[in-house]
Design an enzyme around this catalytic site. Structure first.
Site, PDB file in Angstrom:
ATOM      1  N   GLU A 166     -33.357  25.484 -26.393  1.00 29.50           N
ATOM      2  CA  GLU A 166     -33.613  26.587 -27.318  1.00 29.50           C
ATOM      3  C   GLU A 166     -34.455  27.708 -26.702  1.00 29.50           C
ATOM      4  O   GLU A 166     -35.557  28.023 -27.164  1.00 29.50           O
ATOM      5  CB  GLU A 166     -34.290  26.074 -28.594  1.00 29.50           C
ATOM      6  CG  GLU A 166     -33.448  25.084 -29.373  1.00 29.50           C
ATOM      7  CD  GLU A 166     -34.061  24.640 -30.688  1.00 29.50           C
ATOM      8  OE1 GLU A 166     -33.345  24.034 -31.494  1.00 29.50           O
ATOM      9  OE2 GLU A 166     -35.263  24.908 -30.914  1.00 29.50           O
ATOM     10  N   GLU A 365     -28.792  18.562 -31.334  1.00 33.15           N
ATOM     11  CA  GLU A 365     -29.791  18.314 -32.373  1.00 33.15           C
ATOM     12  C   GLU A 365     -29.203  18.697 -33.722  1.00 33.15           C
ATOM     13  O   GLU A 365     -28.530  19.722 -33.847  1.00 33.15           O
ATOM     14  CB  GLU A 365     -31.072  19.140 -32.171  1.00 33.15           C
ATOM     15  CG  GLU A 365     -31.965  18.706 -31.040  1.00 33.15           C
ATOM     16  CD  GLU A 365     -33.229  19.568 -30.947  1.00 33.15           C
ATOM     17  OE1 GLU A 365     -33.669  20.110 -31.994  1.00 33.15           O
ATOM     18  OE2 GLU A 365     -33.750  19.697 -29.836  1.00 33.15           O
TER      19      GLU A 365
END
Length: 463
Positions: A166, A365
């Site tokens: 991320e 995720e």
């Protein structure tokens, strides 16, 4: 009815070194360790990363619990601040090498394939103090040296590597929205940090390929479809600009080798385009990913901005071109404040299939953070988290639909195997298949952990 998944599907979970290991035996602090040291009041209940989930000491028992959940893959990360002794020379700490070797070997011993990420929001604080962190391209080159050490040390057993988790969160949290240290608000710096993170990823991929290792390397991106509030032209335009920033910035550069032209034009018009060289852009162009990890929790809904983006004397922020929109009657995870919208997983799968050459990808995720899970402990001491089972199942239904229509999705990873420390949120919300009493470090499977084992064994879900 049963929905079946492809053979050899990756059923797993994801965590990170700084969120699970604890701050034990480290010569250096990372940026999160330091933030807690100077401002513990910023952290929920003043709980920091000192112990985390005690994975540093408990990894053998913890990995056995993960296996009890049926997991065949687990993603974690190596801490730059743990492995490297001297950041300029990239010399390694032997105790850290021994620890990570033991962890990797323990995963393999339990027939769990480890996926290893290199950077999970945990820049060594010395590199921030010395050079300004990711604002400085020297840090990019030091990161490549650290990655090279990881490949040399562990590349014989790790087949799946990831450069960043991320990267957009590093940009937004640290340089726009002040939810991660250094908590700056500086649009120009945010744009340069985004570029430098991409350059670091591409340079690491180049290094990996030069070493002729047999595995694959990619990046983990949080993709959040930007749905417009209406079909009015102004809302649609706001959605397109939000999509460029939230999704296309890293996605295009990582998988296609170039940044979106519309984004470059926008940043040039604003006078904030990153500083780059032809050599760097060539490295980005020639070193695209083998594999994409997608983190998805919630959609972004956007509408036209309140004020014109041409308003005068306004510092640059990407979100000057849109503002958040809350859809009336949205389904919410109220504890976290995030909308629950599983259909977005299907939309992501089709976008990858149709606009990115159907590259191999997986959900790296997805999860539901819930507060005060002790409310749901039954008389046997097990957390009955039916809400999490429902959440996972709903997302898997839409993921399955995308796969059936040809999207090249290889797996699904839940965040997270064991309740872990979550930055300034600490342990406010729990995400794990396995509960953790942070005072006693007693861990046990939740109802979702037992359910997941059945899903993996059958390679299917009942709907």
């Amino acid at each position: 009815m049963k929905l079946r998944f492809p053979e050899n599907f990756w059923w797993g979970a994801a965590t990170s070194g700084p969120q699970s290991e604890g701050n034990f035996k480290k010569k250096h602090q990372n940026i999160m360790d330091y933030w807690y040291e100077i401002h513990p009041e910023d952290f929920y209940n003043n709980i920091g990363p000192d112990t985390a989930s005690n994975f540093y000491h408990d990894f053998k028992e913890d990995i056995k619990l993960m296996k009890k959940c049926g997991l065949n893959t687990v993603r974690t990360s190596i801490q730059w601040s743990r492995l490297i002794d001297d950041f300029e020379k990239n010399t390694v700490n032997q105790e850290a090498v021994d620890y990570y070797n033991a962890v990797i070997n323990e995963f393999l011993k339990n027939d769990i394939t480890p996926f290893i990420n290199l950077h999970h929001f945990d820049l060594p604080i010395e590199l921030f103090h010395r050079y300004g962190g990711w604002e400085n391209k020297h840090v990019v080159d030091l990161f490549v040296g650290y990655a090279e050490q990881c490949f040399k040390l562990f590349g014989d057993r790790i087949d799946y590597w990831f450069t960043h988790n991320e990267p957009l969160v590093v940009v937004e949290g640290g340089y726009l929205d002040r939810f991660h240290y250094p908590k700056k608000v500086d649009g120009r710096a945010a744009v340069q940090v985004a570029y430098n993170l991409q350059l670091a990823s591409s340079k690491v991929i180049k290094k990996y390929r030069e070493m002729n290792l047999a595995g694959q390397i990619g990046i983990i991106l949080n993709l959040t479809p930007a749905y417009p509030a209406s079909q009015d032209m102004e809302d649609i335009e706001a959605g397109k600009k939000a999509d460029l920033w939230y999704n296309r910035l890293f996605m295009d550069a990582s998988s296609k080798g170039f940044f979106p032209e519309q984004l470059i034009e926008l940043l040039e018009d604003e006078g904030v385009l990153w500083k780059s060289t032809e050599e760097e852009l060539s490295i980005i162009r020639e070193n695209t990913i083998d594999l994409l990890g997608v983190n998805f929790y919630h959609p972004n809904r956007v509408q036209r901005p309140k004020y014109s983006s041409n308003s005068l004397a306004v510092d640059f922020r990407p979100d000057k071109f849109w503002r958040a929109y809350e859809m009336p009657m949205a389904r919410m995870n109220v504890d976290k404040g995030w909308e629950i919208f599983p259909r977005a997983v299907y939309d992501i799968s089709k976008d990858i299939q149709e606009n990115y050459g159907n590259i191999p990808w997986f959900i790296s995720e997805n999860g539901m953070g819930v507060s005060k899970e002790e409310r749901f402990i039954n008389e046997d001491g097990i957390v009955e988290d039916d809400y999490r089972i429902q959440f996972i199942k709903e997302h898997l239904v839409y993921l399955n639909k995308g796969i059936k229509e040809g999207s090249n999705c290889l797996g699904y990873h839940l965040w997270t195997p064991i309740d872990c420390w979550s930055w300034s949120n600490a342990y406010r919300n729990r995400y794990g298949l396995i509960s953790n009493n942070i005072h006693t470090q007693k861990k046990r499977l939740k109802k979702s952990g037992y359910w997941m084992k059945t899903v993996v064994e059958n390679n299917s879900i009942e709907v």
